[in-house]
Design a protein around this motif. Structure first.
Motif, PDB file in Angstrom:
ATOM      1  N   ASP A 355      -8.933  -1.313  -2.295  1.00 19.52           N
ATOM      2  CA  ASP A 355      -8.319  -0.044  -1.897  1.00 19.52           C
ATOM      3  C   ASP A 355      -8.896   0.453  -0.575  1.00 19.52           C
ATOM      4  OD1 ASP A 355      -6.885  -0.092  -4.267  1.00 19.52           O
ATOM      5  OD2 ASP A 355      -8.307   1.181  -5.342  1.00 19.52           O
ATOM      6  N   CYS A 435       2.816   2.087  -0.847  1.00 20.67           N
ATOM      7  CA  CYS A 435       1.865   2.625  -1.837  1.00 20.67           C
ATOM      8  C   CYS A 435       2.033   4.136  -2.000  1.00 20.67           C
ATOM      9  CB  CYS A 435       0.434   2.304  -1.415  1.00 20.67           C
ATOM     10  SG  CYS A 435      -0.019   0.557  -1.566  1.00 20.67           S
ATOM     11  N   ARG A 441      -2.390   2.988  -6.051  1.00 17.22           N
ATOM     12  CA  ARG A 441      -3.441   2.449  -5.186  1.00 17.22           C
ATOM     13  C   ARG A 441      -3.057   1.042  -4.721  1.00 17.22           C
ATOM     14  NH1 ARG A 441      -5.932   3.797  -9.714  1.00 17.22           N
ATOM     15  NH2 ARG A 441      -6.540   1.618 -10.078  1.00 17.22           N
TER      16      ARG A 441
END
Length: 564
Positions: A355, A435, A441
């Motif tokens: 992430d 996203c 995420r």
């Protein structure tokens, strides 16, 4: 038959960066010795594991070529150790009097771990190999070894050296006087090929998983005059790309800037690949990178500072972010490396690193399992850290206190999906937009894509590079459509599909200069505008505009025009 010294290696792949540089450096050094060159021809033989019908017998056929091999010098690495051991056994059968001298990282890690060599050289081998062969020429019956870093192997019956703890590595050669295998013609540069360009040896850092973890904390630089001549040769040979061998190119900012100016002057048409630390990036350095065709690879490894402390990897998140932001502002291409299976890390921790990395818009993200390499600090601390790994190459991690085999397998599957969707799928321009639209995420999106691949029976054990880009884009669009439908967000699919198609066409033009045509439902100017970063706003406020668009290589880079 002509008596020869053969410097041999098995290359990990067939690509522009798969060049037998190590063997070339050894061969170049041997040629400098009049005692050696008067008696023997020195040859380099290499073969790629990816060659058709690759086998030990094919290696032997390529090595022998009707020559009488007096000395055989294999470069032994993680990826070729088992093959090299078999090759050495066959060489001894064919040439019983041939002396085999092994070198490379595997010998450096444990020079006493080989059954089919006469001598092993631990450390940098140019000076040590030359001195050993000179001694053998002058005194074939000598009974011992007095060269630092040279140890007797299982086949050497005349030597008395035995395995001792804390063995010494070969002395680092004087880089100021070391010959260049490119400049002396030992390694041939092919037009429109590639080159490995060695700028320095050594590293100022002590990352536990790296071979440098136990080396001296010092960088040795090759002389500027040599580097300038090599650059001129690269330009004259019209090679396409250069992979810079310097583990931290920007450790010395002044020298890094000076070399960037030299590259711009001497080889402006060649693409360069660098390894760099983001913490050391400043505005001037970023501007220097931006002025030449290049890409930086940045070893992030993990975003968890506590995990990185365990493996002695320095990380200042604030400085890291500042350096990456500067690269983005200056338009410099860069990518990140991540390692899964680090001691102290967990599957969730690895996902957090994904992430963190993908949120910074890297052009690529490379993900690797930890390898516990013999000869590293991590290997020495393996019992303390309670890590299990393969005892044979590639020494891959099998389990840690926080990641068992199931978690490691999940990390591998997510890594495959991430590489395929993001890196091979060239998704950087629109990935974070997707996203945000799905409110998930990056690691969750990649995990979902991994499940999609499993549902479609797509083998996740394949090499990502085996997938054609057009096929990947089809999968991306199909996957995105499924995601939007499952969330009742069908209205966002059309603009997202257009973003994927237009950026995909552009990426092909950038990648190989090809002309692409694509049918769109929105005007390209709208798709390239900042409005396209918010799909909800885009779908509500931007009118459709059905058109056919051509992307092509223009005078100032890739360009587009509407043709229908």
């Amino acid at each position: 038959m002509q008596k020869v010294i053969v410097c041999f290696t098995v290359l990990v792949e067939s690509s522009p960066q798969a060049i037998p540089l190590g063997s070339g450096c050894i061969a170049s050094s041997l040629k400098q010795s009049k005692l050696i060159s008067d008696k023997y021809d020195v040859e380099i033989v290499s073969i790629s594991r990816e060659e058709k019908d690759f086998s030990v017998s094919k290696c032997i056929d390529k090595i022998c070529c009707n020559n009488e091999i007096s000395f055989f010098l294999p470069g032994i690495y993680v990826w070729n150790r088992s093959v090299i051991e078999e090759v050495c056994a066959q060489i001894k059968k064919r040439f019983p009097n041939c002396i085999i001298i092994g070198g490379g990282p595997e010998c450096t890690a444990n020079p006493f771990g080989f059954t089919n060599i006469d001598y092993a050289v631990a450390g940098q081998g140019e000076a040590a190999c030359r001195e050993l062969i000179e001694q053998l020429i002058l005194n074939p019956d000598f009974k011992g070894i007095n060269i630092q870093g040279v140890y007797a192997g299982a086949l050497c019956k005349n030597c008395k050296s035995k395995a001792v703890p804390g063995f010494a590595l070969a002395k680092i050669p004087d880089l100021q006087n070391l010959s260049s295998p490119y400049l002396d013609g030992t390694l041939e540069l092919k037009k429109e090929g590639g080159a490995l360009w060695e700028l320095a040896r050594g590293c100022p850092f002590k990352c536990s998983y790296c071979y440098e973890s136990k080396g001296e904390k010092k960088i040795h630089y090759f002389p500027q005059q040599r580097l300038e001549k090599e650059l001129e040769l690269f330009a004259a040979k019209e090679i396409n790309q250069v992979f810079v061998l310097d583990p931290t190119y920007n450790a010395n900012k002044e020298r890094a800037l000076e070399l960037l100016k030299l590259i711009k002057q001497k080889a402006p048409g060649i693409f360069f690949y660098f390894e760099a630390r983001a913490e050391f990036i400043d505005r001037n350095l970023a501007k220097g990178f931006a002025q030449i065709p290049c890409s930086l690879q940045i070893g992030l490894q993990s975003c968890d500072e506590q995990v990185l402390q365990i493996v002695h990897r320095g990380f200042d998140k604030q400085k890291f972010l500042r350096g990456v932001n500067i690269l983005n502002q200056e338009g410099v291409n860069f990518g990140f490396d991540l390692i899964y299976g680090l001691p102290g890390d967990s599957l969730n921790g690895f996902k957090k690193s994904i992430d963190f990395a993908l949120g910074l818009y890297p052009n690529n993200l490379e993900l690797f399992p930890l390898s516990v390499l013999p000869g590293t600090d991590l290997y020495d601390r393996r019992h303390e850290l309670k890590i299990q790994f393969l005892e044979t190459p590639p020494y891959s991690i099998l389990g840690t206190e926080k990641m068992g085999c199931l978690e490691l397998e999940k990390a591998r599957v997510i890594s495959f999906a991430t590489r395929l969707f993001y890196t091979q799928g060239r998704a950087v321009p629109w990935f974070n937009t997707l996203c945000r639209s799905l409110k998930c995420r990056p690691s969750q999106l990649c995990d979902d894509f991994a499940k999609y691949l499993d549902d479609k029976k797509i083998n996740n054990h394949l090499d990502c590079s085996n997938f054609e880009f057009e096929r990947i884009m089809e999968m991306q669009i199909d996957f995105v459509k499924e995601k939007f439908l499952s969330k009742n967000m069908q209205k966002l699919f059309l603009p997202m599909e257009n973003l994927i198609k237009l950026n995909g066409a552009f990426s092909c033009t950038v990648n190989d200069g090809s002309t692409q045509t694509v049918n769109l439902n929105y005007h390209p100017q709208d798709l390239f505008s900042e409005y396209a970063t918010d799909l909800n706003y885009f779908a509500k406020n931007v009118r459709t505009y059905n058109c056919k668009v051509k992307t092509f290589a223009g005078n100032n880079g890739p360009d587009w025009k509407i043709i229908k």
